[in-house]
Design an enzyme around this catalytic site. Structure first.
Site, mmCIF file in Angstrom:
data_model
loop_
_atom_site.group_PDB
_atom_site.id
_atom_site.type_symbol
_atom_site.label_atom_id
_atom_site.label_comp_id
_atom_site.label_asym_id
_atom_site.label_seq_id
_atom_site.Cartn_x
_atom_site.Cartn_y
_atom_site.Cartn_z
ATOM 1 N N ASP A 172 0.871 -1.166 0.000
ATOM 2 C CA ASP A 172 0.000 0.000 0.000
ATOM 3 C C ASP A 172 0.910 1.218 0.000
ATOM 4 O OD1 ASP A 172 -2.339 1.648 0.441
ATOM 5 O OD2 ASP A 172 -3.228 -0.086 1.447
ATOM 6 N N ASP A 230 -2.917 4.715 -2.396
ATOM 7 C CA ASP A 230 -3.945 5.326 -1.568
ATOM 8 C C ASP A 230 -4.360 6.698 -2.116
ATOM 9 O OD1 ASP A 230 -5.232 4.957 1.158
ATOM 10 O OD2 ASP A 230 -4.308 6.918 1.474
ATOM 11 N N GLU A 290 -6.302 3.939 -5.842
ATOM 12 C CA GLU A 290 -7.580 4.176 -5.169
ATOM 13 C C GLU A 290 -8.022 5.589 -5.555
ATOM 14 O OE1 GLU A 290 -9.649 4.461 -0.783
ATOM 15 O OE2 GLU A 290 -7.781 5.467 -1.230
ATOM 16 N N HIS A 321 -11.058 -2.613 3.596
ATOM 17 C CA HIS A 321 -10.994 -2.232 5.012
ATOM 18 C C HIS A 321 -11.781 -0.956 5.304
ATOM 19 C CE1 HIS A 321 -8.137 0.142 2.874
ATOM 20 N NE2 HIS A 321 -7.987 0.943 3.913
ATOM 21 N N ASP A 322 -12.320 -0.306 4.293
ATOM 22 C CA ASP A 322 -13.099 0.924 4.486
ATOM 23 C C ASP A 322 -14.604 0.706 4.314
ATOM 24 O OD1 ASP A 322 -10.731 2.428 4.775
ATOM 25 O OD2 ASP A 322 -10.606 2.789 2.611
#
Ligand code: GLC
Ligand code: CA
Length: 568
Positions: free
Chosen positions: A112, A213, A272, A344-345
């Protein structure tokens, strides 16, 4: 004619070895995956101990949520040293061992990359903060205030103002997320070079790519204008000035030249990109532009949002189909889709778009099927392959996530909303739903840790856990394994042209994937009542979540995939 066009495209895709078009990616949230030393927090050795489970599932790539050194204000999305592992997860030596073990098993590992912002405890920021003439002052967004307040009206994505006043120099710094996540100033070429250097450092170490990210937020309109502020709102919406900013494509192309262009390794990049449109996504993922392999778009996970994510409404199937189809058609000729329900969000999909009470198995497997048989690269978030559900949160004290806690405070104290209403939003949408520990077996704390887990284990673990499901040929896990195997075995899953059938049908989700004389017909009944399919369900049954098909009738949450020969 369309099948022929796909055929040509596919040949050009494979010609440059776009291996990830046939891959399945598995996301690990290390903190909640597996704890090896009993401190209640998952770690690298824990991941290593579960690699054979992932081989058994059949996934090709592991994406690790951040493991770098971090004060953990946002669970590692606030990095204070990009070239070290947080001691909570292990050491660089542990990392090298894990990477080797992943590669030995024929899988790849991507990191990430969180470079829209750093931690406020990163040495870059500490220097930047120290004085207005520090050489790194301009690495972040420092501005003087306006009328005794912040420089503009932007709200932070995690509630409150996007600006924090710093006593030391009497100026404000920009933070789109928490005040411990100051935004880097990508206008400064030294910042960009520092990012490219650390990316090269990890690639030289052997990692296979990056999930980037909020990468569509790195370019801001340098004048930082006020955003629109609706009456009654505490802050303005700055996103038109920081999302898809003027230089974002230029920066990504520069990154490509500095980091990826001269490597012949098989790498993967996925950005993302919250709020991205199909048109923008096409620019990011057009092979000829040399930016990213694919992006995560957000539209299909915002269809149950009203005015923002905390205003929860129910999903409309017709809207979901229309939206997914738009992305399928929009990236059919140029670019590539990533496919996901969970990360995870996001809350757990079986609780969100499925029915985790009455049709837990059927709805988990139906949702998996329709997603994995779209055209694109599927992502599985840890525990999704077990049908893990949302957690029954009962009070605000049970939440740890900074986004949820900040929102609760702003909504209850700042806006005077009824705490019960706010809690119901958090129960449905809070990110901790996805972050409870992976349920490995039916022993204490689901076998995640011998200590006390940092976030409690879902009480349904005696029923929903890996040990039980791996042993059961009719489990959610076994179903995911078959879906992945199907993709690896049948090129039509990667290549086939997508076509949505029955777009207006309120219960059925039916589509085809066609390539080279073969068609997969995917027919799903997204609801609790049996429905007779107006589309003829014939051909070999490739995969289904009921034992025996019953003619043209699809039972509650039944999905069937038929393989048909196409005569042209
Ligand atoms: C991304 C991450 C999220 C994080 C945020 C700020 O959306 O997925 O977990 O809080 O960026 O880094
Ligand atoms: Ca641990």
């Amino acid at each position: 004619m369309r099948a022929r066009a796909t055929h040509l495209l596919t040949r050009s895709l494979t010609a440059v070895s776009l291996w990830w078009t046939n891959a399945v990616v598995y996301q690990i949230y290390p903190r909640s995956f597996a704890d090896s030393n009993g401190d209640g927090i998952g770690d690298l050795a824990g991941i290593e101990s579960k690699l054979d489970y992932l081989v058994d599932l059949g996934v090709d790539v592991l994406w690790l949520s951040p493991i770098y050194r971090s004060p953990q204000d946002d669970n590692g999305y606030d990095i204070s040293d990009y070239r070290d592992i947080d001691p909570m997860f292990g050491t660089l030596a542990d990392f090298d061992r894990l990477l080797a073990a992943v590669h030995e098993r024929g899988m790849k590992l991507i990191m990430d990359l969180v470079v829209n912002h750093t931690s406020d405890e990163h040495p870059w920021f500490m220097e930047s903060r120290s004085s207005p003439d520090n050489p790194k002052r301009d690495w972040y967004w420092w501005r003087t205030g306006r009328d005794d307040g912040p420089p503009n009206n932007w709200g932070s994505i995690f509630s409150g103002s996007a600006w924090e006043y710093d006593d030391l120099t009497g100026e404000y710094y920009l933070h789109l997320f928490t005040k411990k996540q100051p935004d880097l100033n990508w206008e400064n070429p030294q910042v960009r070079q520092a990012v490219y250097d650390l990316m090269n450092w990890w690639l030289d170490r052997g990692v296979d790519g990056f999930r980037m990210d909020v990468i569509n937020l790195i370019s801001k309109h340098a004048t930082l204008p006020d955003g629109q502020q609706a009456p009654g709102e505490l802050y303005g919406d700055g996103s038109p000035y920081y999302s898809e900013g003027p230089r974002v494509h230029e920066f990504l192309q520069e990154m490509h030249r500095a980091v990826f262009a001269d490597r012949d390794a098989e790498l993967l990049t996925v950005g993302e990109t919250p709020g991205v449109s199909v048109e923008q996504a096409r620019l990011y993922t057009d092979r000829d532009r040399h930016e990213l392999d694919m992006v995560f778009q957000f539209e299909h996970v915002e269809l149950d949002h009203g005015l923002g994510k905390w205003d929860v409404r129910s999903l409309n199937l017709v809207e979901l189909k229309e939206n997914l189809a738009k992305w399928q058609y929009g990236l059919a000729r140029v670019g590539w889709n990533s496919l996901y329900w969970n990360n995870h969000d996001q809350p757990r999909v079986v609780s969100r778009y499925g029915d985790d009470r009455n049709y837990w198995y059927e709805s988990a497997t139906l949702l998996a099927t329709v997603l994995h048989l779209l055209r694109g690269t599927p992502y599985i978030y840890q525990g999704e392959e077990l049908g893990m559900t949302n957690y029954p949160f009962a009070s605000i004290e049970q939440f740890q996530d900074v986004e949820s806690l900040n929102y609760y405070r702003q909504a209850v104290d700042g806006m005077g909303l009824d705490p019960r209403l706010v809690m119901s939003s958090l129960q449905a949408m809070g990110r901790d739903n996805a972050r409870t520990p992976v349920q490995w077996d039916d022993s204490a704390h689901a076998g995640f840790t011998t200590g006390t887990p940092w976030l409690p284990v879902n009480p349904n673990y005696p029923r929903i856990n890996a040990a039980a499901e791996v042993a059961d040929p009719e489990s959610v896990f076994a179903y995911y394994r078959s879906l992945i195997a199907l993709r690896h075995a049948d090129p039509v899953v990667r290549d086939g042209d997508f076509e949505l059938l029955l777009p207006a049908d309120p219960d059925l989700f039916v589509f085809t994937r066609t390539a080279e004389g073969v068609r997969l017909l995917v027919a799903a009944n997204v609801g609790d009542d049996p429905v007779e399919s107006p589309v003829d369900l014939h051909g070999d049954l490739v995969i289904t979540n009921y034992r025996e098909p019953v003619g043209q009738v699809l039972r509650p949450w039944e999905v069937r995939v038929h393989r048909q020969e196409v005569t042209s």
